[in-house]
Design an enzyme around this catalytic site. Structure first.
Site, PDB file in Angstrom:
ATOM      1  N   HIS A  48       0.854  -1.337  -0.065  1.00 14.50           N
ATOM      2  CA  HIS A  48       0.060   0.031   0.034  1.00 14.50           C
ATOM      3  C   HIS A  48       0.843   1.450   0.010  1.00 14.50           C
ATOM      4  O   HIS A  48       0.647   2.240  -0.937  1.00 14.50           O
ATOM      5  CB  HIS A  48      -1.117   0.069   1.161  1.00 14.50           C
ATOM      6  CG  HIS A  48      -1.426   1.216   1.537  1.00 14.50           C
ATOM      7  ND1 HIS A  48      -2.489   1.787   0.407  1.00 14.50           N
ATOM      8  CD2 HIS A  48      -1.675   2.114   2.410  1.00 14.50           C
ATOM      9  CE1 HIS A  48      -2.879   3.013   1.113  1.00 14.50           C
ATOM     10  NE2 HIS A  48      -2.260   3.141   2.105  1.00 14.50           N
ATOM     11  N   HIS A  72       3.826   6.536   5.534  1.00 15.35           N
ATOM     12  CA  HIS A  72       2.271   7.396   5.764  1.00 15.35           C
ATOM     13  C   HIS A  72       1.584   6.851   6.892  1.00 15.35           C
ATOM     14  O   HIS A  72       0.946   7.398   7.559  1.00 15.35           O
ATOM     15  CB  HIS A  72       1.743   8.076   4.596  1.00 15.35           C
ATOM     16  CG  HIS A  72       0.985   7.025   4.188  1.00 15.35           C
ATOM     17  ND1 HIS A  72       1.197   6.177   2.965  1.00 15.35           N
ATOM     18  CD2 HIS A  72      -0.582   6.544   4.413  1.00 15.35           C
ATOM     19  CE1 HIS A  72       0.230   5.360   2.942  1.00 15.35           C
ATOM     20  NE2 HIS A  72      -0.846   5.601   3.743  1.00 15.35           N
ATOM     21  N   GLU A  76       0.618   5.743  12.543  1.00 13.73           N
ATOM     22  CA  GLU A  76      -0.930   5.031  13.034  1.00 13.73           C
ATOM     23  C   GLU A  76      -0.790   3.741  13.431  1.00 13.73           C
ATOM     24  O   GLU A  76      -1.550   3.286  14.336  1.00 13.73           O
ATOM     25  CB  GLU A  76      -1.630   5.307  11.691  1.00 13.73           C
ATOM     26  CG  GLU A  76      -3.056   5.248  11.871  1.00 13.73           C
ATOM     27  CD  GLU A  76      -3.874   6.617  12.739  1.00 13.73           C
ATOM     28  OE1 GLU A  76      -4.833   6.967  12.371  1.00 13.73           O
ATOM     29  OE2 GLU A  76      -2.980   7.542  13.216  1.00 13.73           O
ATOM     30  N   ASP A  77      -0.082   2.986  12.512  1.00 12.23           N
ATOM     31  CA  ASP A  77      -0.337   1.633  12.685  1.00 12.23           C
ATOM     32  C   ASP A  77       0.834   0.703  13.362  1.00 12.23           C
ATOM     33  O   ASP A  77       0.592  -0.465  13.599  1.00 12.23           O
ATOM     34  CB  ASP A  77      -0.420   0.663  11.144  1.00 12.23           C
ATOM     35  CG  ASP A  77      -1.731   1.458  10.402  1.00 12.23           C
ATOM     36  OD1 ASP A  77      -2.333   2.029  11.336  1.00 12.23           O
ATOM     37  OD2 ASP A  77      -1.634   1.246   9.310  1.00 12.23           O
ATOM     38  N   ASP A 139      -3.097   8.593  -1.210  1.00 13.61           N
ATOM     39  CA  ASP A 139      -3.613   7.272  -0.028  1.00 13.61           C
ATOM     40  C   ASP A 139      -4.938   6.776  -0.751  1.00 13.61           C
ATOM     41  O   ASP A 139      -5.305   5.737  -0.693  1.00 13.61           O
ATOM     42  CB  ASP A 139      -3.378   7.794   1.307  1.00 13.61           C
ATOM     43  CG  ASP A 139      -3.876   6.843   2.378  1.00 13.61           C
ATOM     44  OD1 ASP A 139      -3.503   5.691   2.492  1.00 13.61           O
ATOM     45  OD2 ASP A 139      -4.640   7.127   3.200  1.00 13.61           O
ATOM     46  N   ASP A 259     -25.358  10.128 -26.171  1.00 12.36           N
ATOM     47  CA  ASP A 259     -25.678  10.358 -27.633  1.00 12.36           C
ATOM     48  C   ASP A 259     -24.337  11.432 -27.873  1.00 12.36           C
ATOM     49  O   ASP A 259     -23.612  11.433 -28.726  1.00 12.36           O
ATOM     50  CB  ASP A 259     -26.628  11.130 -27.807  1.00 12.36           C
ATOM     51  CG  ASP A 259     -27.306  10.545 -29.225  1.00 12.36           C
ATOM     52  OD1 ASP A 259     -26.766   9.377 -29.475  1.00 12.36           O
ATOM     53  OD2 ASP A 259     -28.260  11.342 -29.671  1.00 12.36           O
TER      54      ASP A 259
HETATM   55 MN    MN Z   1      -2.773   4.716   4.088  1.00 12.70          MN
END
Ligand code: MN
Length: 708
Positions: A48, A72, A76-77, A139, A259
């Site tokens: 990712h 990034h 957070e993770d 992201d 169209d």
């Molecule tokens: Mn991310």
């Protein structure tokens, strides 16, 4: 483990070799931080951030932004901290990663349009660095491309957020290709059935028309070549979402919408755009009212092109966009186009300059059309808002001017909340009311029924609403308090001539109010309290007496009747700060026009001076026998200059049941220090007790109450 893909020249080749090396470092760092984590699809997590970095590489963003893209999600993770990133990759990268992480933390909840607009502005304001937004958008793009792996309920929520928040931001920044891709993906996940049906119908329709479209395209190319115009001609796929929108908004059938077939023609300069337009209008008949000159009047995000619609062979309508190479770049990549096309190696790092350049180029475009002021305001508000966006406890977003405080917020929610606020919680923590608010803060105001606005608030509130409400409240409060004081002053004046307010008839009141030119009895009393009318004069009017009568029958002025000071009169009675009178002191009072009653100690020199000059303003006052509040008194203490002496003095004061309001040091000599304390005491006896206690300290050399 996959080979480190950042050596792929085709994607990252525009970077300096040193930047590519750092990218490889960042890749390894991120891969080990995310080790063991997988995405919903089962892919290793690192796929990712790598994909996000690749998207940004497509916009030719600088090395810092790409490193930040790889990192990034680590804050957070994983357990990686900002400090670690800063140590390894430098502060700018750490700031970018931190910025993206902050954006991830705030969640959009409301479905209201106006709220979505505020939320977009909040994101832009929080990002501060436009690269943070670009990383966030990349992201989101990769998450949308891989959304199929996510559970359906979450899928719908993410798709809707993309439609309402991120696609419009991409549009605002001129990232057109991104804007459309986000919209198409969001549409596909919000309405999968409708998307499939439309996609199929479009494919079929295009197949049917292939022949006639080929004919038109060939005719256009031939006509341009004939006129010596070098141009790139390409067919343009209609976005399914815009077909869908047109069907819904204009109540059209699919046949009516699809169209339209579209071409894009890219030429070398602006005059050629108009020349090309002329050639096309000569080739096929234009549809009236469909011509739009976005070159002369660009769209708000800087988009420029000529748009026209033609009627081709067999009545097939054709939409055409004509633009220069440069307009095309801007149309596709907006703010990112400056990284993509103008990048000189040394200026790559200078982001503010880049953003500025983009704004500048938009300005130049706009100045050709003459309406640059409004346009600049628009862009400025969007990119660098002067506002802060904060949440109410219920998740509503409020916008306030930059520098606004918790008090401004309270008044913005409701006047009553402002008038009764005593404290504020920001993100769950108790903070002073004067605290400045920041983007994304969640604010909770704590109120009590008895709280009142504080005049000190006027020094720091930013909004007109807070300011005018505070002023209004204080004025009303002062008016009421002044009226109460006025009533007592009048009572005293009546008592001096052997009368009382209770004995005055209603008719006399009405006549007196009218004769005085006041609007009400309350106003007349407030005027007395504020020192605008003399109580003796009003008393005479009420009694229908003349001054002479008064002199004959009334006895000496004010005899046996002085105004009683309770200390609870609020703003109508002020205790002079020169002598700070406290209960037990002999006191005198003076009526100051517009200010009310000012009370001094009888021995105050300042008061004595003014009594000689304007004796008529002075009246007799005395303390109420029972006062319950605390009053300020000042003392001067000279102590031996020893370690810890201030603490000793302070603790004695506390033990005597007094509070210290303020401390200042008068002089600082080698042996002695003189300190000035403003204390809170109940009365003279209380102050005497405090001073007795202090005298016991061996360090205290001199001690006296301050009376000037
Ligand atoms: Mn991310």
């Amino acid at each position: 483990m996959a080979a480190v893909p950042v050596h792929d020249e085709s994607r990252f080749g525009y970077l300096k070799p040193s930047d590519v090396a750092r990218l490889a470092d960042a890749y390894r760092f991120s891969e080990s931080a995310h080790a063991g984590q997988t995405r919903q699809s089962g892919d290793p997590y690192i796929s990712h951030p790598l994909a996000v970095a690749e998207i940004l590489a497509g916009w030719h963003l600088d090395g810092q932004a790409l490193v930040a893209a790889l990192l990034h999600d680590v804050m957070e993770d994983t357990s990686v901290t900002k400090a670690e990133i800063s140590d390894t990759f430098g502060k700018p990268v750490a700031e970018l990663v931190d910025g993206v992480s902050k954006l991830d933390k705030i969640e959009f909840q409301s479905a209201e349009d106006a709220q979505a607009e505020n939320f977009r502005k909040m994101l832009l304001a929080m990002a501060r660095d436009v690269r943070v937004i670009l990383i966030k958008l990349a992201d989101r793009l990769h998450n949308m491309r891989t959304l199929a792996a996510v559970a359906p309920a979450k899928r719908r929520r993410v798709a809707q957020e993309t439609m309402e928040i991120y696609a419009p931001i991409a549009n605002r920044l001129g990232l057109n290709a991104l804007f459309h891709e986000l919209q198409e993906l969001a549409f596909a996940h919000m309405h999968p059935m409708r998307y499939r049906v439309l996609a199929k119908a479009t494919r079929a329709a295009r197949g049917n028309r292939r022949e006639v479209i080929g004919k038109i395209e060939a005719a256009v190319r031939a006509r341009l070549a004939e006129a010596g115009v070098a141009a790139g001609v390409s067919g343009r796929e209609k976005h399914l979402y815009s077909i869908y929108r047109k069907m819904i908004e204009k109540h059209l059938s699919f046949a009516e919408v699809h169209d339209m077939y579209g071409f894009r023609i890219v030429v070398k300069d602006q005059p050629t755009c108009y020349l090309t337009l002329g050639l096309l209008h000569g080739l096929y008949k234009p549809v009236p009212g469909k011509f739009k000159d976005y070159i002369a009047i660009p769209k708000a995000n800087g988009y420029q092109s000529l748009h026209t619609a033609l009627i081709g062979p067999y009545g097939v309508p054709v939409e055409v966009q004509i633009r220069t190479e440069q307009m095309h770049r801007l149309a596709e990549a907006g703010v990112a186009s400056h990284w993509m096309y103008k990048s000189e190696v040394d200026s790559l790092s200078d982001l503010q300059k880049k953003t500025h350049q983009w704004l500048q180029s938009l300005l130049e475009i706009q100045s050709q059309s003459g309406d640059s002021h409004e346009f600049l305001e628009h862009v400025k508000v969007d990119l660098f808002p002067d506002e802060v966006y904060v949440f109410t406890p219920k998740g509503r977003i409020m916008s306030l001017p930059r520098g606004a405080t918790a008090v401004d917020f309270a008044y913005a929610v409701h006047t009553d909340i402002g008038n009764r606020c005593v404290a504020a919680k920001v993100n769950g923590e108790l903070v002073p009311l004067r605290s400045e608010l920041r983007n994304g803060d969640r604010i909770e105001i704590i109120t009590t029924g008895y709280a009142k606005p504080n005049p000190a608030w006027l020094q720091y509130v930013r909004t007109g609403k807070a300011r005018s409400n505070i002023r209004h409240f204080l004025k009303t409060m002062q008016y009421d308090e002044s009226a109460a004081l006025g009533e007592r002053l009048l009572e005293q004046a009546l008592k001096a001539v052997g009368q009382s307010t209770a004995a005055i008839e209603q008719a006399n009141w009405e006549r007196t109010v009218r004769d005085s030119g006041a609007r009400s009895r309350q106003e007349l009393l407030a005027d007395i309290g504020l020192g605008r009318r003399l109580p003796a004069v009003v008393a005479r009017r009420l009694l229908r007496r003349s001054e002479r009568e008064d002199a004959r029958g009334g006895g000496p002025r004010g005899a046996g009747a002085s105004v009683v000071i309770r200390g609870t009169e609020g703003m109508a009675v002020q205790l002079a700060s020169c002598c700070r009178p406290i209960p037990g002191d002999a006191i005198v009072g003076s009526m100051k026009k517009g200010q009310g009653l000012v009370v001094h100690t009888a021995e105050c020199r300042q008061a004595a001076r003014s009594r000689r000059v304007e004796p008529e303003q002075w009246l007799d006052v005395e303390w109420d026998r029972k006062t319950s509040r605390l009053f300020q008194a000042a003392i001067r203490v000279t102590v031996a200059n020893q370690r810890g002496v201030l603490a000793k003095v302070a603790s004695e004061i506390a033990q005597a049941g007094s509070n210290i309001d303020s401390i200042s040091m008068e002089e600082d000599r080698a042996v002695y220090t003189t300190m000035l304390f403003v204390l809170e005491v109940g009365n003279r006896q209380h102050l005497a007790r405090v001073m007795r206690q202090l005298r016991r300290l061996p360090e205290v050399e001199k001690l006296a109450r301050v009376r000037e």
